[in-house]
Design a protein around this motif. Structure first.
Motif, mmCIF file in Angstrom:
data_model
loop_
_atom_site.group_PDB
_atom_site.id
_atom_site.type_symbol
_atom_site.label_atom_id
_atom_site.label_comp_id
_atom_site.label_asym_id
_atom_site.label_seq_id
_atom_site.Cartn_x
_atom_site.Cartn_y
_atom_site.Cartn_z
ATOM 1 N N LYS A 1 3.297 -38.214 1.291
ATOM 2 C CA LYS A 1 3.889 -37.656 0.072
ATOM 3 C C LYS A 1 5.406 -37.800 0.087
ATOM 4 C CE LYS A 1 5.131 -33.609 0.077
ATOM 5 N NZ LYS A 1 6.367 -32.813 0.302
ATOM 6 N N VAL B 1 0.335 -42.720 -9.868
ATOM 7 C CA VAL B 1 0.997 -41.418 -9.972
ATOM 8 C C VAL B 1 0.534 -40.462 -8.886
ATOM 9 C CG1 VAL B 1 1.372 -41.640 -12.445
ATOM 10 C CG2 VAL B 1 -0.729 -40.573 -11.599
ATOM 11 N N ALA B 2 -0.584 -40.759 -8.262
ATOM 12 C CA ALA B 2 -1.101 -39.940 -7.167
ATOM 13 C C ALA B 2 -1.954 -40.828 -6.281
ATOM 14 C CB ALA B 2 -1.917 -38.768 -7.695
ATOM 15 N N ARG C 1 4.810 -38.833 -4.299
ATOM 16 C CA ARG C 1 3.627 -38.711 -5.149
ATOM 17 C C ARG C 1 2.714 -37.648 -4.533
ATOM 18 N NH1 ARG C 1 6.306 -41.911 -7.653
ATOM 19 N NH2 ARG C 1 5.592 -43.697 -8.899
ATOM 20 N N LEU D 1 8.280 -37.990 -10.880
ATOM 21 C CA LEU D 1 7.903 -39.009 -9.910
ATOM 22 C C LEU D 1 9.099 -39.776 -9.357
ATOM 23 C CD1 LEU D 1 4.698 -40.305 -11.697
ATOM 24 C CD2 LEU D 1 4.882 -38.644 -9.859
#
Length: 574
Positions: free
Chosen positions: A375, A353-354, A380, A459
């Motif tokens: 990004k 998720v990151a 993300r 997302l």
């Protein structure tokens, strides 16, 4: 039909009834415009300075300093907002009669960000100031303000970043995002804040009859700086910011901007008569930022302060070269970052998720752009780290809509005391420092914290469209009208349309740009289109006969000829 859609349709009808083209009325209503009055962008429509908390106190402090001929030092930041804020403060204060005003911007590689104890010591070594003004920074400078106070130096903090739990003990703080400030436009950039203070200062000097027997400065001449800093800092373009940007663009197009901005547009090959907000964001801003990223932002500030066209051109050429160097460094770092991504088992475990990325030899000044590029590619939140000093690594974070990155870092810092040495920023971007040994632990904590706030909607990359265009709407005249409407920018996006087209011709230009000739199904009319930086892995089929695209109407100018062109934002074979 839900109530929201009915309101939007009613607003579009009202706007069209006021004389707008129906398509432009539709576009504006989709961005929350409900009446023709909201499209009035004259400077007289600005929110009054009196509504900005402490602007009046700042005006008194500055008026006293000017009257007493005190030494004033402006402490800026090393990006385009900081550079324009610094140039605006110096230009305005000098025009008001300040006899001794200078500036100091911390070198990001030696001193880091903001007003620190080290910067106060440096200021003292260059000649003790009576008053320090911060622009585009300072709301978190607890130690720096304390150090100035210990030396008997007054401090005026002007900032727009989110305030922490504790505020510095400055003489005056002006920040629309500080507790207790009810200023309705919370999205002012740093340059917008200092512009407002100069409006308040002019009113205070008028009250003191300061301008009796001397010329009163026209602060409208500073709006070119305000427009540049506002757009370059990617703050939301609410109505108040659109007023400021529109005023600056009007001056620039009329050739009345300062020499440095004109020179930067010239070196970027942007014709004055057609300059729009995106030219400030993608052509001028990056050239100023390049100085702060690679070396010293003072080159950019001096360019903006220059009153000599020849001197401004020399400085603009230097900034242009720095930007070329920055691009090369960025491309190399991005290639390395993609290689790091290839080593991760993303296919087996799914995309996290990151993400954090770290390489010791990455350039501190370019990690922010790198984080932004990754990004955009992954949709993300991303933090890119590079080596700092004293066993620290410095990170630059970029986020996506729905994930407030500063709040995420604040939560990590709360759950894991000591893991983050310092941080600051806002919803979409932030900076931080952590101990190098804590990188792996921080990565796990950061990903876990984003996971607490993320969901599938956040997302998933989404291309928002203003719908399809009718064949008679795909015209050069309408493209021109859309181009100069707005001004477009963050939270007030330039119109994007979508549709399915037959491919008449297609070819690669420059190895990675796709040039297309398209026609709408069932029509014989053709239109040029171009998609920049196409992912060739996702567009392998040169035999495709139809394409679905999201695009902007654009005007292509070449050798004096103007033609309609579609700027493709998204494409897929049908």
């Amino acid at each position: 039909m839900n109530r929201h859609i009915r309101r939007r349709q009613a607003a579009a009808a009202a706007l069209a009834g006021g004389g707008l083209h129906p398509l432009l009325a539709r576009v504006y209503s989709a961005r929350g415009i409900r009446s023709p009055e909201e499209l009035e962008l004259g400077l007289g429509q600005l929110v009054p300075p009196a509504k900005l908390l402490n602007a009046d106190r700042a005006a008194v402090l500055l008026a006293d300093a000017i009257a007493r001929q005190q030494r004033i030092l402006v402490v800026g930041d090393y990006d385009a907002d900081g550079a324009t804020s610094t140039a605006l403060a110096l230009s305005a204060l000098r025009s008001f009669g300040a006899s001794e005003v200078s500036y100091l911007v911390p070198n990001r590689f030696e001193y880091g960000y903001g007003l620190t104890r080290e910067i106060v010591e440096l200021a003292l070594s260059r000649g003790r100031p009576d008053l320090i003004i911060t622009v585009d920074n300072g709301i978190s400078s607890l130690d720096g303000v304390a150090a100035a106070r210990e030396q008997g130096i007054a401090t005026l903090i002007t900032d727009h970043h989110l305030a922490g739990q504790e505020l510095p003990l400055a003489d005056v703080i002006v920040n629309p995002n500080q507790p207790g400030c009810e200023f309705p436009s919370k999205s002012l950039a740093g340059v917008g804040v200092i512009f407002y203070i100069m409006l308040a200062l002019r009113a205070e000097l008028r009250r003191r009859q300061w301008f009796a027997g001397r010329e009163e400065p026209n602060l409208g001449r500073l709006t070119d700086l305000v427009a540049l800093g506002t757009v370059a800092d990617v703050v939301p373009l609410d109505r108040n910011n659109r007023i400021l940007v529109a005023a600056g663009l009007q001056r620039i197009r009329a050739g009345q901007a300062r020499a440095g901005i004109l020179a930067l547009l010239e070196v970027a090959a942007r014709p004055l008569h057609s300059v729009v907000a995106s030219d400030l964001g993608f052509a001028v801003g990056p050239r100023i930022n390049a100085a702060g990223r690679l070396d010293d932002i003072s080159v950019g500030i001096e360019c903006l302060l220059s009153e000599d066209r020849a001197g401004a051109r020399t400085l603009a050429a230097e900034l242009h070269q720095k930007n070329q160097d920055r691009r090369q460094i960025e491309q190399d770092m991005q290639q390395q970052a993609l290689q790091l991504l290839d080593q991760l088992p993303l296919e087996e475990e799914g995309l996290p998720v990151a993400m954090t990325l770290y390489q010791a030899d990455w350039h501190q000044g370019v990690i922010g752009i790198l984080a932004s590029r990754i990004k955009d590619r992954l949709h993300r939140p991303v933090i890119a780290f590079a080596d700092g000093d004293n066993g620290e690594i410095k990170g630059s974070a970029r986020s996506i809509q729905g994930i407030h990155i500063r709040d995420i870092l604040d939560a990590v810092a709360t759950r894991h005391p000591g893991m983050i040495l310092k941080f600051g920023g806002h919803a979409m971007a932030a900076g931080l420092s952590i101990p190098a040994y804590a990188y792996d632990d921080f990565n796990r904590a950061f990903v876990a914290e984003v996971a607490r706030h993320a969901d599938d909607v956040h997302l998933q990359a989404v291309v928002e469209s203003d719908g399809e265009l009718a064949a008679d709407e795909m015209r050069l005249e309408l493209a021109t009208e859309l181009r100069f409407a707005g001004p477009w920018g963050q939270h007030f996006p330039e119109p994007v349309f979508d549709g399915v087209f037959d491919i008449v011709q297609q070819r690669l230009v420059g190895e990675k740009h796709l040039k297309l000739v398209l026609s709408a199904p069932g029509t014989s009319r053709v239109v040029d289109a171009i998609a920049f930086n196409v992912d060739l892995e996702r567009w392998p089929d040169a035999a495709a006969s139809q394409v679905e695209i999201a695009y902007r109407l654009d005007v292509n100018e070449f050798r004096g000829n103007r033609s309609l062109q579609l700027m493709v934002e998204y494409l897929r074979a049908v």
